[in-house]
Design a protein around this motif. Structure first.
Motif, PDB file in Angstrom:
ATOM      1  N   LEU A  55       0.823  -1.208   0.000  1.00  0.00           N
ATOM      2  CA  LEU A  55       0.000   0.000   0.000  1.00  0.00           C
ATOM      3  C   LEU A  55       0.860   1.263   0.000  1.00  0.00           C
ATOM      4  CD1 LEU A  55      -2.693  -1.057   2.641  1.00  0.00           C
ATOM      5  CD2 LEU A  55      -2.490  -1.709   0.232  1.00  0.00           C
ATOM      6  N   ASP A  56       0.330   2.321  -0.573  1.00  0.00           N
ATOM      7  CA  ASP A  56       1.002   3.614  -0.565  1.00  0.00           C
ATOM      8  C   ASP A  56       0.602   4.344   0.718  1.00  0.00           C
ATOM      9  OD1 ASP A  56       1.971   6.176  -0.954  1.00  0.00           O
ATOM     10  OD2 ASP A  56       1.450   6.236  -3.078  1.00  0.00           O
ATOM     11  N   ALA A  57       1.477   4.270   1.716  1.00  0.00           N
ATOM     12  CA  ALA A  57       1.147   4.801   3.040  1.00  0.00           C
ATOM     13  C   ALA A  57       0.885   6.299   2.995  1.00  0.00           C
ATOM     14  CB  ALA A  57       2.270   4.483   4.022  1.00  0.00           C
ATOM     15  N   LYS A  58       1.565   7.011   2.106  1.00  0.00           N
ATOM     16  CA  LYS A  58       1.356   8.463   2.013  1.00  0.00           C
ATOM     17  C   LYS A  58      -0.072   8.793   1.615  1.00  0.00           C
ATOM     18  CE  LYS A  58       6.152   9.560   0.645  1.00  0.00           C
ATOM     19  NZ  LYS A  58       6.626   8.155   0.570  1.00  0.00           N
ATOM     20  N   PHE A  99       5.634  -4.890   9.817  1.00  0.00           N
ATOM     21  CA  PHE A  99       6.006  -3.593   9.262  1.00  0.00           C
ATOM     22  C   PHE A  99       4.892  -2.573   9.467  1.00  0.00           C
ATOM     23  CE2 PHE A  99       5.836  -0.966   5.252  1.00  0.00           C
ATOM     24  CZ  PHE A  99       6.868  -0.100   5.599  1.00  0.00           C
ATOM     25  N   VAL A 100       5.252  -1.419  10.021  1.00  0.00           N
ATOM     26  CA  VAL A 100       4.340  -0.286  10.153  1.00  0.00           C
ATOM     27  C   VAL A 100       4.994   0.910   9.468  1.00  0.00           C
ATOM     28  CG1 VAL A 100       3.104   1.264  11.714  1.00  0.00           C
ATOM     29  CG2 VAL A 100       3.429  -1.140  12.350  1.00  0.00           C
ATOM     30  N   PRO A 101       4.462   1.386   8.345  1.00  0.00           N
ATOM     31  CA  PRO A 101       5.073   2.514   7.644  1.00  0.00           C
ATOM     32  C   PRO A 101       5.156   3.756   8.535  1.00  0.00           C
ATOM     33  CG  PRO A 101       3.394   1.467   6.286  1.00  0.00           C
ATOM     34  CD  PRO A 101       3.258   0.873   7.646  1.00  0.00           C
ATOM     35  N   PHE A 107       2.383   7.155  11.571  1.00  0.00           N
ATOM     36  CA  PHE A 107       2.533   7.769  12.891  1.00  0.00           C
ATOM     37  C   PHE A 107       2.155   9.243  12.897  1.00  0.00           C
ATOM     38  CE2 PHE A 107       5.601   4.176  13.063  1.00  0.00           C
ATOM     39  CZ  PHE A 107       4.932   3.442  14.044  1.00  0.00           C
ATOM     40  N   THR A 108       1.893   9.821  11.740  1.00  0.00           N
ATOM     41  CA  THR A 108       1.410  11.198  11.711  1.00  0.00           C
ATOM     42  C   THR A 108      -0.035  11.300  12.167  1.00  0.00           C
ATOM     43  OG1 THR A 108       0.709  11.076   9.393  1.00  0.00           O
ATOM     44  CG2 THR A 108       2.988  11.758   9.834  1.00  0.00           C
ATOM     45  N   ARG A 109      -0.778  10.186  12.102  1.00  0.00           N
ATOM     46  CA  ARG A 109      -2.192  10.212  12.499  1.00  0.00           C
ATOM     47  C   ARG A 109      -2.581   9.092  13.451  1.00  0.00           C
ATOM     48  NH1 ARG A 109      -6.064  13.049   9.907  1.00  0.00           N
ATOM     49  NH2 ARG A 109      -7.115  12.536  11.864  1.00  0.00           N
ATOM     50  N   PHE A 110      -1.647   8.196  13.739  1.00  0.00           N
ATOM     51  CA  PHE A 110      -1.972   7.061  14.596  1.00  0.00           C
ATOM     52  C   PHE A 110      -0.916   6.893  15.693  1.00  0.00           C
ATOM     53  CE2 PHE A 110      -4.053   6.126  10.601  1.00  0.00           C
ATOM     54  CZ  PHE A 110      -5.261   5.552  10.970  1.00  0.00           C
ATOM     55  N   ASP A 111      -1.349   6.340  16.826  1.00  0.00           N
ATOM     56  CA  ASP A 111      -0.451   5.960  17.911  1.00  0.00           C
ATOM     57  C   ASP A 111      -0.463   4.443  18.069  1.00  0.00           C
ATOM     58  OD1 ASP A 111       0.227   8.635  18.750  1.00  0.00           O
ATOM     59  OD2 ASP A 111      -1.798   8.775  19.601  1.00  0.00           O
ATOM     60  N   ILE A 112       0.699   3.892  18.334  1.00  0.00           N
ATOM     61  CA  ILE A 112       0.786   2.455  18.591  1.00  0.00           C
ATOM     62  C   ILE A 112       0.172   2.138  19.952  1.00  0.00           C
ATOM     63  CG2 ILE A 112       2.390   0.605  19.212  1.00  0.00           C
ATOM     64  CD1 ILE A 112       2.347   0.683  16.356  1.00  0.00           C
ATOM     65  N   VAL A 113      -0.748   1.207  19.964  1.00  0.00           N
ATOM     66  CA  VAL A 113      -1.329   0.719  21.212  1.00  0.00           C
ATOM     67  C   VAL A 113      -0.626  -0.549  21.659  1.00  0.00           C
ATOM     68  CG1 VAL A 113      -3.436  -0.148  22.323  1.00  0.00           C
ATOM     69  CG2 VAL A 113      -3.572   1.712  20.644  1.00  0.00           C
ATOM     70  N   ILE A 135       1.354  -8.772  15.070  1.00  0.00           N
ATOM     71  CA  ILE A 135       0.215  -7.851  15.052  1.00  0.00           C
ATOM     72  C   ILE A 135       0.653  -6.476  15.546  1.00  0.00           C
ATOM     73  CG2 ILE A 135      -2.009  -7.343  16.157  1.00  0.00           C
ATOM     74  CD1 ILE A 135      -2.621 -10.273  16.162  1.00  0.00           C
ATOM     75  N   ALA A 136       0.143  -5.443  14.910  1.00  0.00           N
ATOM     76  CA  ALA A 136       0.299  -4.077  15.402  1.00  0.00           C
ATOM     77  C   ALA A 136      -1.090  -3.447  15.490  1.00  0.00           C
ATOM     78  CB  ALA A 136       1.203  -3.252  14.498  1.00  0.00           C
ATOM     79  N   GLU A 137      -1.443  -2.964  16.671  1.00  0.00           N
ATOM     80  CA  GLU A 137      -2.713  -2.270  16.883  1.00  0.00           C
ATOM     81  C   GLU A 137      -2.412  -0.776  17.020  1.00  0.00           C
ATOM     82  OE1 GLU A 137      -6.363  -2.024  20.177  1.00  0.00           O
ATOM     83  OE2 GLU A 137      -4.572  -3.226  20.570  1.00  0.00           O
ATOM     84  N   LEU A 138      -3.031   0.024  16.163  1.00  0.00           N
ATOM     85  CA  LEU A 138      -2.851   1.467  16.191  1.00  0.00           C
ATOM     86  C   LEU A 138      -4.190   2.156  16.452  1.00  0.00           C
ATOM     87  CD1 LEU A 138      -0.825   0.184  13.873  1.00  0.00           C
ATOM     88  CD2 LEU A 138      -0.208   2.569  13.561  1.00  0.00           C
TER      89      LEU A 138
END
Length: 262
Positions: free
Chosen positions: A122-125, A181-183, A187-193, A255-258
């Motif tokens: 995916l294009d993360a931008k 992997f987390v682009p 992190f500009t709009r999400f926080d890692i939980v 798993i990554a929860e944001l």
């Protein structure tokens, strides 16, 4: 699809392997789904958007827990299989073909957006702002992955060697237990939980593992007919010589929860 950082920029098409994908890649163990439920996600009337849904494995297996699912995928063949399987199972799931970057919904529509086995495509931008807006306040973005462990599992290691012999451009070999992997753009709009990794053993028959390998990006999605025929013969021979009729393959789940920042 063609991405310069993947498979030396060579193209691949999941639509070429959709029938194998539908038959052989519904392999996540109970621990995978229980981990999601333990987070309080994808259940009890929550509205969930599954990006890169493929043949709808995640929505179909979690349908029983009461979430309202929508699944999208760039491949029309994958979506066709998702619709057929969900209809056979009597499930009310919306599936449609659309690149992730073009998925559009009103603000505050979803409780959860899931991205399983496809975040690197995916294009993360492009997706970060769109997904953040589509999520409700406090909404979650759940990035999921499960991979085999070739350095710990003999059959997985031999299977990788055969793929690379017939398709040396395949770049997804040599996996080890690591965070999904987390682009950085997210992190500009999400926080890692939460980040979590755990090991699982997944049971296969010879046919099941052969089909699962054929439905991977380096094989059915990328090889031409000549390559695929040669791979088929060699991989089946390897399994006959090295594997019991039923066997476990070592995997891990990551798993990554944001949480969206409104």
């Amino acid at each position: 699809m063609q991405i310069s950082e993947i498979d030396n920029g060579n193209s691949f098409d999941w639509g070429n392997t959709s029938k194998d994908y539908a038959k052989y890649r519904d392999i996540y163990p109970n621990e995978f789904y229980q981990c999601i439920l333990d987070l309080g996600l994808c259940k009890d009337g929550q509205k969930v958007l599954d990006i890169g849904t493929g043949t709808g494995v995640l929505p179909r297996n979690m349908y029983q827990y009461g979430a309202k699912w929508i699944g999208t995928d760039i491949s029309g063949n994958q979506i066709e299989q998702a619709k057929l399987l969900s209809k056979e199972q009597g499930m009310d799931i919306i599936f449609y073909t659309c690149p992730a970057e073009e998925v559009t919904y009103e603000e505050n529509t979803f409780d959860v957006i899931t991205i399983c086995q496809c975040i690197w495509y995916l294009d993360a931008k492009v997706i970060v702002e769109k997904f953040a807006k589509m999520l409700k306040p406090g909404g979650k973005l759940l990035i999921l992955y499960m991979g085999w462990l070739p350095y710990e599992d003999e059959i997985a290691g031999k299977s990788e060697e055969i793929i690379l012999k017939h398709n040396p451009n395949w770049s997804s070999y040599g996996d080890t237990v690591r965070p999904v992997f987390v682009p950085d753009e997210l992190f500009t709009r999400f926080d890692i939980v939460l980040r979590k990794e755990f090991r699982v053993d997944v049971s296969f028959t010879r046919e099941g593992w052969h089909g699962r390998m054929r439905a991977c990006r380096g094989v059915g999605a990328a090889m031409n007919e000549t390559q695929l025929k040669a791979w088929d013969e060699e991989h089946l021979r390897m399994l006959k010589e090295n594997a019991q009729e039923r066997f476990d393959v070592k995997h891990y789940v990551s798993i990554a929860e944001l949480k969206v920042r409104k």
